[in-house]
Design a protein around this motif. Sequence first.
Motif, PDB file in Angstrom:
ATOM      1  N   VAL A  27       0.872  -1.175   0.000  1.00  0.00           N
ATOM      2  CA  VAL A  27       0.000   0.000   0.000  1.00  0.00           C
ATOM      3  C   VAL A  27       0.907   1.222   0.000  1.00  0.00           C
ATOM      4  CG1 VAL A  27      -1.748   1.257   1.326  1.00  0.00           C
ATOM      5  CG2 VAL A  27      -1.821  -1.217   1.236  1.00  0.00           C
ATOM      6  N   SER A  28       0.492   2.272  -0.685  1.00  0.00           N
ATOM      7  CA  SER A  28       1.342   3.455  -0.800  1.00  0.00           C
ATOM      8  C   SER A  28       1.582   4.117   0.552  1.00  0.00           C
ATOM      9  CB  SER A  28       0.704   4.472  -1.749  1.00  0.00           C
ATOM     10  OG  SER A  28      -0.413   5.086  -1.138  1.00  0.00           O
ATOM     11  N   ASN A  29       2.715   4.823   0.632  1.00  0.00           N
ATOM     12  CA  ASN A  29       3.042   5.577   1.837  1.00  0.00           C
ATOM     13  C   ASN A  29       1.947   6.576   2.183  1.00  0.00           C
ATOM     14  OD1 ASN A  29       5.482   4.306   2.043  1.00  0.00           O
ATOM     15  ND2 ASN A  29       6.714   6.081   1.512  1.00  0.00           N
ATOM     16  N   VAL A  30       1.397   7.205   1.160  1.00  0.00           N
ATOM     17  CA  VAL A  30       0.366   8.221   1.369  1.00  0.00           C
ATOM     18  C   VAL A  30      -0.855   7.612   2.047  1.00  0.00           C
ATOM     19  CG1 VAL A  30      -1.225   9.799   0.200  1.00  0.00           C
ATOM     20  CG2 VAL A  30       1.151   9.646  -0.554  1.00  0.00           C
ATOM     21  N   ASN A  31      -1.308   6.469   1.552  1.00  0.00           N
ATOM     22  CA  ASN A  31      -2.488   5.831   2.144  1.00  0.00           C
ATOM     23  C   ASN A  31      -2.216   5.344   3.559  1.00  0.00           C
ATOM     24  OD1 ASN A  31      -4.113   6.311  -0.050  1.00  0.00           O
ATOM     25  ND2 ASN A  31      -3.705   4.350  -1.000  1.00  0.00           N
ATOM     26  N   LEU A  32      -1.048   4.782   3.800  1.00  0.00           N
ATOM     27  CA  LEU A  32      -0.715   4.344   5.150  1.00  0.00           C
ATOM     28  C   LEU A  32      -0.560   5.537   6.091  1.00  0.00           C
ATOM     29  CD1 LEU A  32       1.768   1.376   4.689  1.00  0.00           C
ATOM     30  CD2 LEU A  32      -0.579   1.305   5.529  1.00  0.00           C
ATOM     31  N   SER A  33      -0.014   6.622   5.590  1.00  0.00           N
ATOM     32  CA  SER A  33       0.132   7.824   6.399  1.00  0.00           C
ATOM     33  C   SER A  33      -1.234   8.361   6.811  1.00  0.00           C
ATOM     34  CB  SER A  33       0.905   8.889   5.630  1.00  0.00           C
ATOM     35  OG  SER A  33       1.027  10.063   6.402  1.00  0.00           O
ATOM     36  N   LYS A  34      -2.184   8.342   5.889  1.00  0.00           N
ATOM     37  CA  LYS A  34      -3.547   8.788   6.206  1.00  0.00           C
ATOM     38  C   LYS A  34      -4.179   7.887   7.261  1.00  0.00           C
ATOM     39  CE  LYS A  34      -4.567  11.029   1.826  1.00  0.00           C
ATOM     40  NZ  LYS A  34      -5.402  10.997   0.604  1.00  0.00           N
ATOM     41  N   LEU A  35      -3.948   6.598   7.144  1.00  0.00           N
ATOM     42  CA  LEU A  35      -4.470   5.660   8.140  1.00  0.00           C
ATOM     43  C   LEU A  35      -3.805   5.914   9.495  1.00  0.00           C
ATOM     44  CD1 LEU A  35      -6.140   3.211   8.969  1.00  0.00           C
ATOM     45  CD2 LEU A  35      -4.275   1.765   8.151  1.00  0.00           C
ATOM     46  N   LYS A  36      -2.506   6.138   9.469  1.00  0.00           N
ATOM     47  CA  LYS A  36      -1.742   6.363  10.694  1.00  0.00           C
ATOM     48  C   LYS A  36      -2.211   7.613  11.437  1.00  0.00           C
ATOM     49  CE  LYS A  36       3.046   7.282  11.890  1.00  0.00           C
ATOM     50  NZ  LYS A  36       4.384   7.417  11.361  1.00  0.00           N
ATOM     51  N   THR A  37      -2.580   8.646  10.687  1.00  0.00           N
ATOM     52  CA  THR A  37      -3.012   9.904  11.301  1.00  0.00           C
ATOM     53  C   THR A  37      -4.520   9.963  11.514  1.00  0.00           C
ATOM     54  OG1 THR A  37      -3.126  10.982   9.138  1.00  0.00           O
ATOM     55  CG2 THR A  37      -1.057  11.204  10.381  1.00  0.00           C
ATOM     56  N   GLY A  38      -5.239   8.925  11.106  1.00  0.00           N
ATOM     57  CA  GLY A  38      -6.680   8.890  11.318  1.00  0.00           C
ATOM     58  C   GLY A  38      -7.476   9.712  10.330  1.00  0.00           C
ATOM     59  N   LYS A  39      -6.904  10.012   9.179  1.00  0.00           N
ATOM     60  CA  LYS A  39      -7.575  10.844   8.183  1.00  0.00           C
ATOM     61  C   LYS A  39      -8.267  10.028   7.100  1.00  0.00           C
ATOM     62  CE  LYS A  39      -4.421  14.611   8.945  1.00  0.00           C
ATOM     63  NZ  LYS A  39      -4.930  15.758   9.475  1.00  0.00           N
ATOM     64  N   VAL A  40      -8.672   8.808   7.438  1.00  0.00           N
ATOM     65  CA  VAL A  40      -9.416   7.964   6.505  1.00  0.00           C
ATOM     66  C   VAL A  40     -10.776   7.650   7.111  1.00  0.00           C
ATOM     67  CG1 VAL A  40      -7.395   6.892   5.445  1.00  0.00           C
ATOM     68  CG2 VAL A  40      -8.435   5.844   7.437  1.00  0.00           C
ATOM     69  N   SER A  41     -11.724   7.358   6.240  1.00  0.00           N
ATOM     70  CA  SER A  41     -13.055   7.010   6.736  1.00  0.00           C
ATOM     71  C   SER A  41     -13.343   5.524   6.559  1.00  0.00           C
ATOM     72  CB  SER A  41     -14.120   7.834   6.007  1.00  0.00           C
ATOM     73  OG  SER A  41     -14.044   7.603   4.615  1.00  0.00           O
ATOM     74  N   ALA A  42     -12.434   4.817   5.888  1.00  0.00           N
ATOM     75  CA  ALA A  42     -12.641   3.384   5.663  1.00  0.00           C
ATOM     76  C   ALA A  42     -11.297   2.715   5.423  1.00  0.00           C
ATOM     77  CB  ALA A  42     -13.541   3.166   4.452  1.00  0.00           C
ATOM     78  N   ILE A  43     -11.270   1.398   5.671  1.00  0.00           N
ATOM     79  CA  ILE A  43     -10.091   0.590   5.366  1.00  0.00           C
ATOM     80  C   ILE A  43     -10.582  -0.759   4.867  1.00  0.00           C
ATOM     81  CG2 ILE A  43      -9.900  -0.162   7.773  1.00  0.00           C
ATOM     82  CD1 ILE A  43      -6.872  -0.459   7.315  1.00  0.00           C
ATOM     83  N   ARG A  44      -9.951  -1.251   3.837  1.00  0.00           N
ATOM     84  CA  ARG A  44     -10.314  -2.570   3.313  1.00  0.00           C
ATOM     85  C   ARG A  44      -9.841  -3.646   4.273  1.00  0.00           C
ATOM     86  NH1 ARG A  44      -9.873  -2.755  -3.092  1.00  0.00           N
ATOM     87  NH2 ARG A  44     -10.532  -0.619  -3.491  1.00  0.00           N
ATOM     88  N   PHE A  45     -10.654  -4.688   4.410  1.00  0.00           N
ATOM     89  CA  PHE A  45     -10.257  -5.796   5.261  1.00  0.00           C
ATOM     90  C   PHE A  45      -8.971  -6.432   4.755  1.00  0.00           C
ATOM     91  CE2 PHE A  45     -14.670  -6.871   7.170  1.00  0.00           C
ATOM     92  CZ  PHE A  45     -14.490  -5.897   8.126  1.00  0.00           C
ATOM     93  N   SER A  46      -8.778  -6.482   3.450  1.00  0.00           N
ATOM     94  CA  SER A  46      -7.556  -7.078   2.912  1.00  0.00           C
ATOM     95  C   SER A  46      -6.326  -6.270   3.335  1.00  0.00           C
ATOM     96  CB  SER A  46      -7.627  -7.195   1.395  1.00  0.00           C
ATOM     97  OG  SER A  46      -7.808  -5.927   0.793  1.00  0.00           O
ATOM     98  N   THR A  47      -6.456  -4.949   3.370  1.00  0.00           N
ATOM     99  CA  THR A  47      -5.358  -4.093   3.820  1.00  0.00           C
ATOM    100  C   THR A  47      -5.116  -4.286   5.305  1.00  0.00           C
ATOM    101  OG1 THR A  47      -5.873  -2.450   2.120  1.00  0.00           O
ATOM    102  CG2 THR A  47      -4.531  -1.706   3.986  1.00  0.00           C
TER     103      THR A  47
END
Length: 69
Positions: A27-47
């Motif tokens: 997964v890209s750094n950008v997407n993981l960074s968003k997850l790390k900072t809580g700036k996402v509204s969803a995450i795939r179960f596979s991820t």
Amino acid sequence: MAIISRLDRVMADRKMTLNELSEHVGVSNVNLSKLKTGKVSAIRFSTLNSICDVLDCQPGDILEYQRDE
């Protein structure tokens, strides 16, 4: 938001950088960074599955629920 990301804490415990996790999970750094900072509204179960596999943890170690006041 009621769901809090604790990914940064788990990564620190495992001494893993965002770049290393990104390479292992695919997964890209950008997407993981968003997850790390809580700036996402969803995450795939596979991820989430891949992150837990790489970090050797449970989903509850990464995500925490806090009731809104």
